[in-house]
Design an enzyme around this catalytic site. Sequence first.
Site, PDB file in Angstrom:
ATOM      1  N   HIS A   1      43.582  45.830  46.046  1.00 24.03           N
ATOM      2  CA  HIS A   1      43.479  45.314  44.677  1.00 24.03           C
ATOM      3  C   HIS A   1      42.306  46.052  44.013  1.00 24.03           C
ATOM      4  O   HIS A   1      41.365  46.455  44.700  1.00 24.03           O
ATOM      5  CB  HIS A   1      43.197  43.815  44.778  1.00 24.03           C
ATOM      6  CG  HIS A   1      43.206  43.069  43.483  1.00 24.03           C
ATOM      7  ND1 HIS A   1      42.134  43.041  42.635  1.00 24.03           N
ATOM      8  CD2 HIS A   1      44.155  42.288  42.910  1.00 24.03           C
ATOM      9  CE1 HIS A   1      42.417  42.272  41.594  1.00 24.03           C
ATOM     10  NE2 HIS A   1      43.638  41.798  41.728  1.00 24.03           N
TER      11      HIS A   1
ATOM     12  N   LYS B   1      43.545  30.565  44.387  1.00 23.67           N
ATOM     13  CA  LYS B   1      44.763  31.044  45.057  1.00 23.67           C
ATOM     14  C   LYS B   1      45.122  30.157  46.250  1.00 23.67           C
ATOM     15  O   LYS B   1      46.102  30.393  46.935  1.00 23.67           O
ATOM     16  CB  LYS B   1      44.590  32.495  45.507  1.00 23.67           C
ATOM     17  CG  LYS B   1      44.461  33.457  44.313  1.00 23.67           C
ATOM     18  CD  LYS B   1      44.533  34.876  44.761  1.00 23.67           C
ATOM     19  CE  LYS B   1      44.002  35.847  43.735  1.00 23.67           C
ATOM     20  NZ  LYS B   1      44.954  36.170  42.672  1.00 23.67           N
TER      21      LYS B   1
ATOM     22  N   GLN C   1      44.516  36.762  49.309  1.00 26.07           N
ATOM     23  CA  GLN C   1      45.886  36.275  49.514  1.00 26.07           C
ATOM     24  C   GLN C   1      46.046  35.541  50.839  1.00 26.07           C
ATOM     25  O   GLN C   1      46.862  34.625  50.945  1.00 26.07           O
ATOM     26  CB  GLN C   1      46.886  37.452  49.452  1.00 26.07           C
ATOM     27  CG  GLN C   1      46.965  38.128  48.094  1.00 26.07           C
ATOM     28  CD  GLN C   1      47.483  37.211  46.990  1.00 26.07           C
ATOM     29  OE1 GLN C   1      48.215  36.258  47.240  1.00 26.07           O
ATOM     30  NE2 GLN C   1      47.088  37.479  45.759  1.00 26.07           N
TER      31      GLN C   1
ATOM     32  N   CYS D   1      47.164  44.763  39.286  1.00 28.57           N
ATOM     33  CA  CYS D   1      45.780  45.218  39.577  1.00 28.57           C
ATOM     34  C   CYS D   1      45.731  46.046  40.851  1.00 28.57           C
ATOM     35  O   CYS D   1      44.782  45.934  41.638  1.00 28.57           O
ATOM     36  CB  CYS D   1      44.810  44.041  39.682  1.00 28.57           C
ATOM     37  SG  CYS D   1      44.663  43.122  38.176  1.00 28.57           S
TER      38      CYS D   1
ATOM     39  N   ASP E   1      39.167  41.381  52.481  1.00 29.81           N
ATOM     40  CA  ASP E   1      39.562  40.758  51.212  1.00 29.81           C
ATOM     41  C   ASP E   1      40.638  39.729  51.563  1.00 29.81           C
ATOM     42  O   ASP E   1      41.790  40.081  51.827  1.00 29.81           O
ATOM     43  CB  ASP E   1      40.099  41.834  50.256  1.00 29.81           C
ATOM     44  CG  ASP E   1      40.714  41.232  48.995  1.00 29.81           C
ATOM     45  OD1 ASP E   1      40.873  39.995  48.927  1.00 29.81           O
ATOM     46  OD2 ASP E   1      41.038  41.996  48.076  1.00 29.81           O
TER      47      ASP E   1
HETATM   48  C1  LIG Z   1      44.288  40.982  47.253  1.00 30.00           C
HETATM   49  C2  LIG Z   1      43.448  40.512  46.110  1.00 30.00           C
HETATM   50  N1  LIG Z   1      42.145  40.808  46.084  1.00 30.00           N
HETATM   51  C3  LIG Z   1      41.342  40.390  45.101  1.00 30.00           C
HETATM   52  C4  LIG Z   1      41.829  39.657  44.061  1.00 30.00           C
HETATM   53  C5  LIG Z   1      40.896  39.199  42.970  1.00 30.00           C
HETATM   54  O1  LIG Z   1      40.812  37.815  42.971  1.00 30.00           O
HETATM   55  P1  LIG Z   1      40.060  37.044  41.791  1.00 30.00           P
HETATM   56  O2  LIG Z   1      40.686  37.521  40.519  1.00 30.00           O
HETATM   57  O3  LIG Z   1      40.337  35.611  42.072  1.00 30.00           O
HETATM   58  O4  LIG Z   1      38.620  37.395  41.876  1.00 30.00           O
HETATM   59  C6  LIG Z   1      43.189  39.354  44.005  1.00 30.00           C
HETATM   60  C7  LIG Z   1      43.767  38.636  42.868  1.00 30.00           C
HETATM   61  O5  LIG Z   1      44.924  38.735  42.583  1.00 30.00           O
HETATM   62  C8  LIG Z   1      44.019  39.774  45.073  1.00 30.00           C
HETATM   63  O6  LIG Z   1      45.312  39.488  45.111  1.00 30.00           O
END
Ligand SMILES: Cc1ncc(COP(=O)(O)O)c(C=O)c1O
Length: 420
Positions: A137, A240, A217, A378, A214
């Site tokens: 992401h 999430k 998910q 993203c 990370d």
């Molecule tokens: C794999 C992953 N990493 C990071 C993020 C960023 O999360 P947040 O927008 O809650 O900070 C997301 C959000 O969709 C994600 O799917």
Amino acid sequence: MKTALKISGMTRTASPFDVQNIRSDFPILKQIVNNKPLVYLDNAATSQKPQAVIDSMSKYYVEENSNIHRGVHFLSDKATQSYEAARIKIQKHINAKHPEEIIFVRGTTEAINLAAYSYGRHYLKAGDEVIISAMEHHSNIVPWQMLRDEKGVVLRVIPINDRGELFIDKYEKMINEKTKLVAVVHISNVLGTINPIKEMIGLAHRNGIPFLVDGAQSIAHLKIDVQELDCDFFAFSGHKMYGPTGVGVLFGKRNLLQEMPPYQGGGDMIKSVSFEKTIYHDLPHKFEAGTPNIAGGVGMGATIDYINRIDFDAAIRHEHQLLEYATEKLSAIAGLRIIGTAKEKASVISFVIDNIHPHDIGTILDDDGIAIRTGHHCAQPVMKCFEVPATARASFAMYNTTEEVDALIKGIQRVIKVFS
Ligand SMILES: Cc1ncc(COP(=O)(O)O)c(C=O)c1O
């Protein structure tokens, strides 16, 4: 004695998952959208919240609202207790060793930025290498690029195969004496791939390299045990995992966090301040400058309580069945291509349809009350790997049903008809 054994044997068998019961906990799911029952399949973007979480935040504002840590009065004490109780619930939920390893942040993005800013700027220098992957992401790419631009750190990227799986052998070869950190996503938000993160952490650790996961998910779709994974950092967002927006966590191993400098300065992160010298607070407060999202923290605590009340293993199994069912049905549609066909997948299906832009798919499905996400999610480098500008993405949560998958399939067939 025999009876007791029999009873304990019975309780060990997998219990069926009562999805309707779960759905009744989520008030928003009763909504009618465009005269159709809402079919919410955008859970990878954000999940819905159970009434218990909503109530906990409203109760906080009605009965406890006050600033935490600093007050000597009744309400401040109550709010501090609720907030700190949430930290301990989260600690237990991910099996961290110590409560001070749980740093409250705004979400995964801020958690990764904290690690890049504090750990990265403190320990990394020009020529040092950070390994990420091609399925990250943007929030696990851009903070490291900022570090690269500022410090001359080199970014190495683990490539993916055409099923959307990491080349682990290439990753292994990438690790060398210049590697100073690995930061990789646990479950891809585009491909649904579950990366072999434990094996990858092991490979990094054999070379003395810390590993950031990370977990944006994975936190809602897998059981997370940070001690078992042995990760050094684990980043996730409340929103999430059926919790509130604007709150998340950076888990970090205590010895690492202790050595890292603060990320932001301000109130609550200090022991004493004078114009000559400031002494920083102990963990976790050193990393929590200013008034935090107190209601969000309390809501996170209620989220963990909620997850503990349900059969989370059964929920994961149910999501997996939905994924298999949807994959089978979608694969049978002519002209539809699933992007991301890894052997190990969870809760996300991205797809494209010949000659139909994903935005059109999303717009037409919305007429049927079906919420999916379209775009680059993203993760533009993933789009580049698969040579598509965008995808449509359906992502499941434990409250989704096979009937909702059927509605999605019917909706897609309608989309194809509109464009034929
Ligand atoms: C794999 C992953 N990493 C990071 C993020 C960023 O999360 P947040 O927008 O809650 O900070 C997301 C959000 O969709 C994600 O799917």
